[in-house]
Scaffold this active site. Structure first.
Site, PDB file in Angstrom:
ATOM      1  N   CYS A   2       0.878  -1.201   0.104  1.00 16.96           N
ATOM      2  CA  CYS A   2       0.056  -0.066   0.098  1.00 16.96           C
ATOM      3  C   CYS A   2       0.888   1.329   0.162  1.00 16.96           C
ATOM      4  CB  CYS A   2      -0.917   0.193   1.243  1.00 16.96           C
ATOM      5  SG  CYS A   2      -2.004  -1.228   1.373  1.00 16.96           S
ATOM      6  N   ARG A  27       4.997   0.366  -6.052  1.00 11.79           N
ATOM      7  CA  ARG A  27       5.045  -0.475  -5.022  1.00 11.79           C
ATOM      8  C   ARG A  27       3.875  -1.595  -5.147  1.00 11.79           C
ATOM      9  NH1 ARG A  27       6.413   2.727  -0.244  1.00 11.79           N
ATOM     10  NH2 ARG A  27       5.285   1.483   1.051  1.00 11.79           N
ATOM     11  N   TRP A  75      -3.113  -2.665  -1.395  1.00 11.46           N
ATOM     12  CA  TRP A  75      -2.532  -3.923  -1.975  1.00 11.46           C
ATOM     13  C   TRP A  75      -3.295  -5.072  -1.089  1.00 11.46           C
ATOM     14  CZ3 TRP A  75       0.754  -8.145  -0.319  1.00 11.46           C
ATOM     15  CH2 TRP A  75       1.347  -8.715  -1.412  1.00 11.46           C
ATOM     16  N   ASN A 101      -1.656   2.310   5.779  1.00 13.49           N
ATOM     17  CA  ASN A 101      -0.620   1.600   5.255  1.00 13.49           C
ATOM     18  C   ASN A 101      -0.088   0.489   6.366  1.00 13.49           C
ATOM     19  OD1 ASN A 101       1.323  -0.049   3.766  1.00 13.49           O
ATOM     20  ND2 ASN A 101       2.624   1.718   3.540  1.00 13.49           N
ATOM     21  N   GLY A 102      -0.178  -0.715   6.269  1.00 13.81           N
ATOM     22  CA  GLY A 102       0.208  -1.663   7.362  1.00 13.81           C
ATOM     23  C   GLY A 102      -0.785  -2.787   7.594  1.00 13.81           C
ATOM     24  N   GLU A 481      19.455 -15.654  -8.838  1.00 11.95           N
ATOM     25  CA  GLU A 481      18.817 -14.416  -9.099  1.00 11.95           C
ATOM     26  C   GLU A 481      18.108 -14.628 -10.495  1.00 11.95           C
ATOM     27  OE1 GLU A 481      17.735 -12.015  -7.723  1.00 11.95           O
ATOM     28  OE2 GLU A 481      17.776 -10.234  -9.099  1.00 11.95           O
ATOM     29  N   LYS A 485      14.610 -13.471 -11.416  1.00 13.18           N
ATOM     30  CA  LYS A 485      14.006 -12.347 -12.254  1.00 13.18           C
ATOM     31  C   LYS A 485      13.114 -12.853 -13.556  1.00 13.18           C
ATOM     32  CE  LYS A 485      14.794  -9.700 -11.088  1.00 13.18           C
ATOM     33  NZ  LYS A 485      15.542  -9.171  -9.562  1.00 13.18           N
ATOM     34  N   GLU A 488       9.572 -13.974 -12.190  1.00 13.19           N
ATOM     35  CA  GLU A 488       8.643 -12.823 -11.401  1.00 13.19           C
ATOM     36  C   GLU A 488       8.282 -11.765 -12.695  1.00 13.19           C
ATOM     37  OE1 GLU A 488      10.609 -10.003  -8.606  1.00 13.19           O
ATOM     38  OE2 GLU A 488      12.407 -10.415  -9.716  1.00 13.19           O
ATOM     39  N   HIS A 504      20.557 -35.644  -9.693  1.00 13.37           N
ATOM     40  CA  HIS A 504      19.913 -36.076  -8.473  1.00 13.37           C
ATOM     41  C   HIS A 504      18.518 -36.125  -8.501  1.00 13.37           C
ATOM     42  CE1 HIS A 504      23.976 -36.964  -6.532  1.00 13.37           C
ATOM     43  NE2 HIS A 504      24.339 -35.861  -7.110  1.00 13.37           N
ATOM     44  N   LYS A 603       6.673  -3.791  -4.627  1.00 13.00           N
ATOM     45  CA  LYS A 603       8.081  -3.258  -4.450  1.00 13.00           C
ATOM     46  C   LYS A 603       8.607  -3.512  -2.846  1.00 13.00           C
ATOM     47  CE  LYS A 603      11.837  -1.628  -6.108  1.00 13.00           C
ATOM     48  NZ  LYS A 603      12.844  -2.492  -6.529  1.00 13.00           N
TER      49      LYS A 603
HETATM   50  C1  F6R Z   1      12.861  -9.368  -7.002  1.00  7.28           C
HETATM   51  C2  F6R Z   1      12.821  -8.554  -5.636  1.00  7.28           C
HETATM   52  C3  F6R Z   1      12.455  -9.158  -4.214  1.00  7.28           C
HETATM   53  C4  F6R Z   1      13.148  -8.110  -3.308  1.00  7.28           C
HETATM   54  C5  F6R Z   1      12.716  -8.684  -1.763  1.00  7.28           C
HETATM   55  C6  F6R Z   1      13.504  -8.044  -0.821  1.00  7.28           C
HETATM   56  O1  F6R Z   1      13.316  -8.859  -8.081  1.00  7.28           O
HETATM   57  O2  F6R Z   1      12.725  -7.203  -6.048  1.00  7.28           O
HETATM   58  O3  F6R Z   1      12.762 -10.310  -4.341  1.00  7.28           O
HETATM   59  O4  F6R Z   1      14.470  -8.498  -3.392  1.00  7.28           O
HETATM   60  O5  F6R Z   1      11.486  -8.443  -1.688  1.00  7.28           O
HETATM   61  O6  F6R Z   1      13.257  -6.406  -0.770  1.00  7.28           O
HETATM   62  P1  F6R Z   1      14.102  -5.453  -0.047  1.00  7.28           P
HETATM   63  O7  F6R Z   1      15.459  -5.505  -0.779  1.00  7.28           O
HETATM   64  O8  F6R Z   1      13.571  -4.175  -0.163  1.00  7.28           O
HETATM   65  O9  F6R Z   1      14.241  -6.004   1.357  1.00  7.28           O
END
Ligand code: F6R
Length: 608
Positions: A2, A27, A75, A101-102, A481, A485, A488, A504, A603
């Site tokens: 949010c 976000r 959200w 928010n929360g 990673e 990417k 997601e 395995h 985000k």
């Molecule tokens: C993936 C991504 C998430 C963040 C994770 C941690 O692209 O962005 O996996 O890495 O939510 O977020 P932060 O770094 O803000 O703690």
């Protein structure tokens, strides 16, 4: 997650709120709404879906005249994404509106109490209890009602509250959820992050947990939880509006991928002077460094994967055992941590709830904490004993790119710095590592320039249902990673495997035309990973290999190749990941995905 925004001043509030909400879109959200106060009346507009729907519904805000208002992107946590569950929520008498928010953890018991007292609920949200509590406690004193209601709340909340009887002021309250105040001239603002305000003001006040503030057009008064006025410093932020805009790129993600050489340079160069690593913001005594017998790195998602790469470098250079733990697991693991453990916490946003909880748990066990964070003044930065910022600038795309690579850089700086202090590397190794580190922005630029074929590769691979990313050792950490990417943003099932683990189990899944992205940039592992490529090819896989250009044998083995320059394996992850960020980007583009705002993702994940 949010986002909230608020404005009071001489201009119409609604267009400013809508603009702020657009900046918070990154976000993640599923519905949005605004409330504007005018002539002792609150007008509300809410929609499910995008801010553009809200702009349409309100004729770009013109249908809600008035100089004071609050806005929200929701959200889903409690209740489906519907217009009714969208914020702002209003009191039964229509006098108050609230954005939140929360999560209010004790909302069930409060809801029952309020229903017993005759209040009725429109939504299924936890937030609605807040506005009814305020109505219940209001006897003509807005501030007192806000304080009394806040005292009843448990959980995390950043609140923006308006009152029809008092159309000149907004109250905001912060507890465990980000909230900043923007100081203008004849106008003042609040928001959950700087990006919503940067177009209007660069003068920011960070509210702390337990504090609340009264915002009018000409003044911001901050109070402690007992209602006593307090003074706080105004900070000047350095981000400009261009940094939070797309600057000609089709997506923020592409812009942020392309910005990496600059972001890394900005993170590194102030800390590399006269051939030495200077971590002035890290006041670790030599005695303390020598007393560390274990380093634990904790984080979530990509930041956790950055930790997996960082482990290799820190362990090899500092000769201290490093354990990498998912923050959401660490706190339940009864970790073996004491005052000889250094906890490194990685977080782009600095607000990730699981990471904060893990950090507090480890602090309670005696560990000192070093936070590597991008957002200045964020909760994690403030909680940590030491903070090193990744000067990446605002990262808007939900999928992190420059946030991740700059985290790697700060870990490298730390590893080289600590290894020298601990006398684990020689003077010449130290000098060499610094020179190699300095060359990374140039090498990443080369990767960006030398792979024009990635959009074509995306056309070949985008229709697959499933992909495997394989690699060994340092390559494996990057594969983790790279697969994240891909999945997601393109929604293609992507799994990362330590190449040696294929036999395995996983190899059973490799069939005709299954794409296998083979990371083969660690020279010591090249032969072994190439054997794994032979095995998957024998089962019909299409292999896209990422390797250094001197590896000429790969051309006859792989179906496709992405070349990167040769780089010291201990510092190589930021170079190796870049073409795979681009591959994920172009595959998602081929599949018409909403790249900057992937479905169901946020985000900043401020709930556990
Ligand atoms: C993936 C991504 C998430 C963040 C994770 C941690 O692209 O962005 O996996 O890495 O939510 O977020 P932060 O770094 O803000 O703690």
């Amino acid at each position: 997650m949010c986002g909230i925004v608020g404005y009071t001043g001489t201009q119409d509030a609604a267009p400013i709120l809508l603009n702020g909400l657009k900046k918070l879109e990154y976000r993640g959200y599923d519905s949005a709404g605004i409330a504007v106060v005018n002539d002792n009346n609150i007008s509300i507009s809410k929609v499910t879906g995008r801010i553009s729907n809200l702009c349409e519904k309100t004729n770009d805000g013109q249908l809600l005249p008035g100089n004071l208002g609050i806005g929200h992107t929701r959200w889903v946590t409690h209740g489906a994404p519907t217009d009714t569950n969208a914020h702002p929520h209003t009191s039964n008498d229509g006098k108050f509106a609230v954005v939140h928010n929360g999560i209010i953890e004790n909302y069930m018991e409060l809801r029952e109490e309020l229903i017993d007292n005759g209040y009725h609920f429109e939504s299924q949200t936890d937030t609605e209890v807040v506005v009814h509590l305020i109505e219940m406690y209001y006897t003509g004193d807005f501030k007192l009602a806000v304080m009394k209601a806040s005292e009843r709340l448990q959980g995390s909340y950043a609140l923006g509250i308006v009152c029809a009887d008092e159309p000149e002021r907004i109250f905001v309250v912060r507890e465990a959820s980000p909230l900043i105040l923007g100081v203008g001239i004849g106008s003042n603002y609040f928001a959950s992050d700087v990006t919503a305000l940067v177009a209007y003001t660069k003068n920011i006040i960070y509210l702390e947990d337990g504090e609340f503030a009264e915002i009018t057009a000409d003044n911001i008064q901050i109070y402690d939880c007992a209602g006593k006025p307090i003074e706080k410093r105004t900070n000047r932020i350095t981000w400009d509006i261009q940094a939070a805009e797309r600057g000609g790129y089709e997506h923020f993600m592409l812009k942020e991928i392309m910005e990496q050489p600059r972001a890394i340079e900005a993170t590194m160069s102030p800390r590399l002077q006269n051939g030495e690593v200077h971590l002035d913001d890290l006041d670790l005594s030599d005695d303390y460094l020598k007393s560390i017998n274990k380093i634990v790195i904790t984080a979530c998602g990509s930041a956790y994967y950055a930790g997996c790469s960082g482990k290799n470098t820190i362990e090899k250079l500092c000769k201290i055992p490093v354990q990498v733990e998912l923050a959401s697991e660490l706190r339940y693991n009864e970790p073996l941590i004491d005052e000889h453990t250094l906890l490194i916490v990685l977080s782009q946003s600095g607000e990730t709830a699981d990471t904060i909880a893990a950090m507090k748990e480890c602090q309670s066990l005696g560990a000192k904490t070093l936070a590597i964070v991008n957002v200045v003044g964020s909760t994690i930065a403030k909680l940590a004993d030491y903070t090193l910022y990744t000067w990446a600038g605002p990262e808007i795309a939900v999928a992190t790119t420059k946030g991740y690579t700059t985290q790697l850089i700060v870990m490298y700086l730390f590893a080289i710095y600590a290894a020298k202090k601990l006398e684990k590397i020689s003077a010449s190794e130290y000098k060499e590592l610094i020179e190699e580190l300095k060359s990374l922005p140039k090498l990443i630029q080369q990767v960006l320039d030398m792979n024009p074929s990635i959009p074509e590769l995306a056309k070949k691979y985008h229709s697959s249902d499933s992909m495997f990313f394989i690699g060994r050792n340092t390559d494996y950490a990057v594969a983790l990673e790279a697969a994240l990417k891909m999945k997601e943003i393109s929604y293609i099932h992507a799994e990362s495997y330590a190449a040696g683990e294929l036999k395995h189990g996983t190899i059973a899944l490799i069939e005709e035309h299954c794409p296998v992205i083979a990371l083969c940039c660690n020279e010591k592992m090249t032969e072994k990973t190439m054997n794994n490529i032979v095995e998957v090819k024998a089962r019909g896989a299409e292999v896209l290999a990422v390797t250094f250009k001197e590896n000429t044998k790969m051309a006859s083995l792989a179906d496709d190749m992405i070349m990167i320059p040769k780089v010291n394996v201990l510092l190589g992850a930021p170079v190796e990941i870049v073409p795979l960020q681009l591959l994920a980007y172009y595959v998602a583009k081929e599949n018409n995905c909403d790249i900057d705002k992937p479905k169901n993702l946020a985000k900043s994940v401020t709930v556990e």
